[in-house]
Design an enzyme around this catalytic site. Structure first.
Site, mmCIF file in Angstrom:
data_model
loop_
_atom_site.group_PDB
_atom_site.id
_atom_site.type_symbol
_atom_site.label_atom_id
_atom_site.label_comp_id
_atom_site.label_asym_id
_atom_site.label_seq_id
_atom_site.Cartn_x
_atom_site.Cartn_y
_atom_site.Cartn_z
ATOM 1 N N MET A 91 -29.754 -25.762 6.907
ATOM 2 C CA MET A 91 -30.935 -26.404 7.498
ATOM 3 C C MET A 91 -32.129 -26.535 6.554
ATOM 4 S SD MET A 91 -29.841 -27.225 10.403
ATOM 5 C CE MET A 91 -31.319 -27.665 11.283
ATOM 6 N N ASN A 108 -21.611 -32.937 2.953
ATOM 7 C CA ASN A 108 -22.266 -32.511 4.187
ATOM 8 C C ASN A 108 -21.465 -33.029 5.370
ATOM 9 O OD1 ASN A 108 -24.368 -31.462 5.871
ATOM 10 N ND2 ASN A 108 -25.123 -33.540 6.131
ATOM 11 N N HIS A 110 -22.034 -34.322 9.332
ATOM 12 C CA HIS A 110 -23.064 -34.726 10.288
ATOM 13 C C HIS A 110 -22.394 -35.026 11.627
ATOM 14 C CE1 HIS A 110 -26.983 -36.273 11.440
ATOM 15 N NE2 HIS A 110 -26.323 -37.221 12.094
ATOM 16 N N ASP A 151 -29.036 -37.901 5.015
ATOM 17 C CA ASP A 151 -27.836 -38.469 5.660
ATOM 18 C C ASP A 151 -27.465 -39.855 5.126
ATOM 19 O OD1 ASP A 151 -27.772 -36.183 7.314
ATOM 20 O OD2 ASP A 151 -29.042 -37.144 8.824
HETATM 21 C C1 GRF Z 1 -22.758 -29.044 12.912
HETATM 22 O O1 GRF Z 1 -22.906 -29.835 14.044
HETATM 23 C C2 GRF Z 1 -22.899 -29.875 11.667
HETATM 24 O O2 GRF Z 1 -22.443 -31.181 11.814
HETATM 25 C C3 GRF Z 1 -24.378 -29.876 11.440
HETATM 26 O O3 GRF Z 1 -24.805 -28.592 11.821
HETATM 27 C C4 GRF Z 1 -23.906 -28.046 12.768
HETATM 28 C C5 GRF Z 1 -23.458 -26.726 12.237
HETATM 29 O O4 GRF Z 1 -22.636 -26.029 13.128
HETATM 30 N N1 GRF Z 1 -24.706 -30.255 10.084
HETATM 31 P P1 GRF Z 1 -21.875 -24.733 12.655
HETATM 32 O O5 GRF Z 1 -22.926 -23.746 12.127
HETATM 33 O O6 GRF Z 1 -20.892 -25.099 11.605
HETATM 34 O O7 GRF Z 1 -21.231 -24.203 13.890
#
Ligand code: GRF
Length: 207
Positions: A91, A108, A110, A151
């Site tokens: 994040m 990445n 998404h 993105d």
């Molecule tokens: C996922 O939905 C991914 O696409 C996004 O963040 C979320 C992470 O989920 N970038 P997790 O921590 O892998 O469960």
């Protein structure tokens, strides 16, 4: 054998999917060498520990700015000879310095079909909220290489699915995650097998 780093800030279900895929031999030519987080309490770090994978946490407060933070991170990745960085719910926006250092080597995932429902503010449940608010019948996920935009990097693969009877963002997120886990391991295995060729903004997938 490609050396993989996974960056995660949260629960890490995508990290888990990659760990399991390596274990099961679905990712044949790659090994997760390190899990990194910018959050001390990220459950992803617990997952790494449980699996015996080295983990690293850097506290952003210990650095004068984002550039210094990412410089330390890039140095660490370089010293470990990391071939591929997988962002899995990481994040923190990476700086241009880091991205340029690993051009074509950062992926990445998404939780939507980019370029729809991507960009600033489109993360986590916000994405699924927006899909439902727009009344879309189809959604899915996108694995892409990371460039300096949000993105906007070259798409590696996408998986689509019916929104179906999902009524809440939480319900939709749960459904999409299943597709994410399948998509991410597939993309990582393609990379590890040297089957992804980046030509400008296009990713060619070799047979
Ligand atoms: C996922 O939905 C991914 O696409 C996004 O963040 C979320 C992470 O989920 N970038 P997790 O921590 O892998 O469960």
């Amino acid at each position: 054998m490609k050396r993989i780093a996974v960056f995660a800030s949260g629960g890490g279900t995508n990290l888990q999917a990659l760990i399991d895929a390596v274990d099961k031999g679905e990712i044949k030519n790659g090994k997760i060498e390190i899990v990194f987080s910018n959050k001390a309490d990220a459950f992803a770090l617990e997952r790494a520990k449980k699996q015996g994978i080295p983990s690293l946490y850097l506290n952003p407060k210990d650095f004068k700015d984002r550039q210094a933070y990412d410089k330390e991170l890039a140095d660490k990745m370089n010293s470990m000879k990391i071939d591929l960085v997988c962002l899995a719910g990481y994040m923190k926006i990476l700086t241009g310095g880091f991205i340029n250092n690993f051009n074509g080597k950062i992926m990445n995932i998404h939780p939507a079909l980019l370029p729809a429902f991507g960009g600033e503010g489109m993360y986590g449940l916000h994405v699924h909220e927006a899909v439902l608010a727009h009344g879309d019948k189809i959604t899915g996920c996108t694995v892409h290489f990371v460039d300096c935009g949000t993105d906007t990097g070259p798409v590696i693969l996408q998986k689509k699915m019916d929104v179906g009877n999902a009524k809440t963002p939480e319900e939709l997120q749960k459904k999409v995650l299943v597709y994410e886990h399948a998509a991410y391991k597939e993309a990582v295995e393609l990379f590890c097998a040297d089957k992804l060729v980046l030509e400008g903004n296009e990713v060619k997938v070799l047979k």
